[in-house]
Design a protein around this motif. Structure first.
Motif, PDB file in Angstrom:
ATOM      1  N   GLY A   1       0.818  -1.209   0.000  1.00  0.00           N
ATOM      2  CA  GLY A   1       0.000   0.000   0.000  1.00  0.00           C
ATOM      3  C   GLY A   1       0.847   1.252   0.000  1.00  0.00           C
ATOM      4  N   GLY A   2       1.969   1.206   0.725  1.00  0.00           N
ATOM      5  CA  GLY A   2       2.875   2.345   0.747  1.00  0.00           C
ATOM      6  C   GLY A   2       3.500   2.608  -0.604  1.00  0.00           C
ATOM      7  N   VAL A   3       3.834   1.527  -1.304  1.00  0.00           N
ATOM      8  CA  VAL A   3       4.404   1.682  -2.646  1.00  0.00           C
ATOM      9  C   VAL A   3       3.409   2.395  -3.556  1.00  0.00           C
ATOM     10  CG1 VAL A   3       5.130   0.436  -4.718  1.00  0.00           C
ATOM     11  CG2 VAL A   3       5.977  -0.274  -2.474  1.00  0.00           C
TER      12      VAL A   3
ATOM     13  N   THR B   1       4.664  10.532  -6.765  1.00  0.00           N
ATOM     14  CA  THR B   1       5.622  10.833  -7.834  1.00  0.00           C
ATOM     15  C   THR B   1       4.926  11.053  -9.168  1.00  0.00           C
ATOM     16  OG1 THR B   1       6.015   8.453  -8.094  1.00  0.00           O
ATOM     17  CG2 THR B   1       7.541   9.683  -6.706  1.00  0.00           C
ATOM     18  N   GLU B   2       3.945  10.230  -9.486  1.00  0.00           N
ATOM     19  CA  GLU B   2       3.262  10.385 -10.771  1.00  0.00           C
ATOM     20  C   GLU B   2       2.481  11.691 -10.829  1.00  0.00           C
ATOM     21  OE1 GLU B   2       0.897   7.007 -11.738  1.00  0.00           O
ATOM     22  OE2 GLU B   2       2.627   5.784 -12.361  1.00  0.00           O
TER      23      GLU B   2
ATOM     24  N   VAL C   1      10.514  15.845  -7.551  1.00  0.00           N
ATOM     25  CA  VAL C   1      10.280  15.257  -6.239  1.00  0.00           C
ATOM     26  C   VAL C   1      11.644  15.000  -5.610  1.00  0.00           C
ATOM     27  CG1 VAL C   1       9.273  13.359  -4.931  1.00  0.00           C
ATOM     28  CG2 VAL C   1       8.136  14.172  -7.002  1.00  0.00           C
ATOM     29  N   TYR C   2      11.980  15.758  -4.577  1.00  0.00           N
ATOM     30  CA  TYR C   2      13.241  15.595  -3.868  1.00  0.00           C
ATOM     31  C   TYR C   2      13.016  14.715  -2.636  1.00  0.00           C
ATOM     32  CZ  TYR C   2      15.220  19.544  -6.519  1.00  0.00           C
ATOM     33  OH  TYR C   2      15.690  20.362  -7.509  1.00  0.00           O
TER      34      TYR C   2
ATOM     35  N   GLU D   1      13.923   4.816  -9.200  1.00  0.00           N
ATOM     36  CA  GLU D   1      13.046   4.047 -10.087  1.00  0.00           C
ATOM     37  C   GLU D   1      11.704   4.735 -10.266  1.00  0.00           C
ATOM     38  OE1 GLU D   1      10.740  -0.273 -10.097  1.00  0.00           O
ATOM     39  OE2 GLU D   1      12.561  -0.010  -8.895  1.00  0.00           O
ATOM     40  N   TYR D   2      11.196   5.355  -9.196  1.00  0.00           N
ATOM     41  CA  TYR D   2       9.904   6.028  -9.278  1.00  0.00           C
ATOM     42  C   TYR D   2      10.017   7.464  -9.782  1.00  0.00           C
ATOM     43  CZ  TYR D   2       8.077   2.023  -6.767  1.00  0.00           C
ATOM     44  OH  TYR D   2       7.701   0.742  -6.415  1.00  0.00           O
ATOM     45  N   GLY D   3      11.210   7.888 -10.134  1.00  0.00           N
ATOM     46  CA  GLY D   3      11.388   9.211 -10.735  1.00  0.00           C
ATOM     47  C   GLY D   3      11.743  10.316  -9.771  1.00  0.00           C
ATOM     48  N   ALA D   4      11.877   9.979  -8.476  1.00  0.00           N
ATOM     49  CA  ALA D   4      12.267  10.988  -7.490  1.00  0.00           C
ATOM     50  C   ALA D   4      13.789  11.134  -7.455  1.00  0.00           C
ATOM     51  CB  ALA D   4      11.724  10.608  -6.111  1.00  0.00           C
TER      52      ALA D   4
END
Length: 306
Positions: free
Chosen positions: A263-265, A272-273, A282-283, A298-301
Motif C-alpha cells: 500500500g505504501g508503494v 511521484t506520478e 520530487v526531492y 526508479e519512481y522518478g524521485a
C-alpha cells in the motif's frame, strides 16, 4: 488524559484567520530540584517549538538539558532578543550547498536564518530555536523579511540557486505579501529568478486560500516556490496542482516506511506520478541506504547526495 483534552479543547484560541489554533503537545520531567516556574517555562519553550514545527510529534524538553539550573527564556526575554537582533542587524544566513542525484540544477544552495546574541563569543543561534518564539510573538514576518533581504544580498555575490524558508505565520499575514512586493519591485529581476521560497505543506493543507494567494504573489514577483513536508501532510497532495511548484520534498524515513508495504508503494507512486506529471521535481532527503535510493530513482524521485 481524556478529561484534560476535553478541557483544553474548550480553551483553544481563535486566530486572526478565524480558525482555531491547532493542537501542540509538550512534555518535560519534574524533579525535586525544579521549581514550578522552571517546569512551566520549559513546557512553554517546548510548546513554542511544537506550534511551529509543522508536525504532530510531542516535543520533549528535559531538566537534564539545563542542569546548571538557569531558567529557559520566557516570552519577554525572547521578544527582547529577537527585536534587538532585528534592530541591530544581528540576523544572518547559514548557507550550504545541497545536491540531488539526477537534478538539472547543479548549483543549488539552501539557507537557514541564524541569530547572533549580544556576546560575540556566543555561537550563533539557529532559526530552529528562535523562529518558534518569533511565530508566537508575531515577529516571524519581520524575520522572514530579513531573510529575504539577506538572500538577495547573497545572490548578488554568488552564483546558483538559493532556497529560503518562510513560515506559516507569515503566509497568514496579508500585509507581509505587500511588503515582499515592495522589496522585490526594487530588486534585480535576474536575482529574483534565482531565489526559491520554500513553504510548508501544512499551510497548503490547512490554509489553502491564504497559501494559494501567497504563493501566487511570490511567483508574480519572479521568484519560485517549493513545497516541504509533504510526507507530514500527505493530504496536501490533493492541492498541489493549485500552485506552480518547482519541487516537492519528502523525508527519507517516510519513503522507507512507504516502500516497506504494497500500500505504501502505491502511495509513493501516486505522489511521484502526480508531481512529475505536472513537471514538478520530487526531492527526497535522507535516503541513505542503497535499496531505498534505487527505488526512489526508479519512481522518478531525486535523492539527496550526501
Amino acid at each position: 488524559m481524556q478529561k484534560l483534552r476535553e478541557l483544553l479543547e474548550t480553551l483553544r484560541v481563535k486566530l486572526d484567520s478565524h480558525n482555531l489554533s491547532r493542537w501542540a503537545y509538550a512534555l518535560t520531567d519534574y524533579t525535586v530540584q525544579c521549581s514550578t516556574k522552571e517546569v512551566l517555562t520549559r513546557l512553554d519553550q517546548a510548546l513554542m517549538c511544537a506550534e511551529s514545527a509543522g508536525h504532530e510529534e510531542v516535543e520533549f524538553l528535559s531538566h537534564a538539558d539545563h542542569e546548571d539550573g538557569e531558567l529557559l527564556m520566557g516570552e519577554a526575554s525572547w521578544r527582547t532578543l529577537i527585536s534587538q537582533a532585528l534592530d541591530h542587524d544581528r540576523l544572518s544566513l547559514d548557507v550550504r550547498r545541497v545536491q540531488y542525484e539526477g537534478d538539472d540544477i547543479p548549483d543549488r544552495h539552501e539557507a537557514a536564518l541564524a541569530l547572533q546574541e549580544d556576546d560575540p563569543d556566543q555561537p550563533r543561534m539557529s532559526g530552529f530555536l528562535f523562529m518558534p518564539a518569533a511565530a508566537r510573538l508575531g515577529l516571524s514576518s519581520a524575520c522572514d523579511m530579513r531573510a529575504l533581504c539577506l538572500a538577495l544580498n547573497w545572490l548578488g555575490e554568488h552564483q546558483g540557486i538559493l532556497v529560503i524558508r518562510m513560515s506559516i505565520a507569515s503566509i497568514l499575514d496579508a500585509q507581509y505579501l505587500e511588503e515582499i512586493r515592495l522589496i522585490c519591485g526594487n530588486a534585480d529581476p535576474a536575482l529574483l529568478q534565482r531565489l526559491v521560497v520554500e513553504l510548508d505543506a501544512y499551510g497548503l493543507s490547512r490554509h489553502l486560500d491564504a497559501f494559494r494567494a501567497f504563493a501566487q504573489g511570490i511567483i508574480e514577483t519572479g521568484m519560485h516556490v517549493g513545497l516541504r513536508g509533504l510526507d507530514q501532510q500527505p493530504d496536501a497532495l490533493r492541492q498541489i496542482h493549485m500552485v506552480d511548484f518547482d519541487y516537492v520534498k519528502l523525508g527519507g524515513n517516510f519513503v522507507r516506511e512507504l516502500l516497506a508495504s504494497p500500500g505504501g508503494v502505491q502511495m509513493m507512486v501516486a505522489i511521484t506520478e502526480t508531481a512529475i506529471g505536472m513537471g514538478v521535481r520530487v526531492y527526497v532527503d535522507d535516503a541513505d541506504d542503497a535499496g531505498t535510493r534505487r527505488m526512489v530513482i526508479e519512481y522518478g524521485a531525486l535523492p539527496r547526495v550526501n
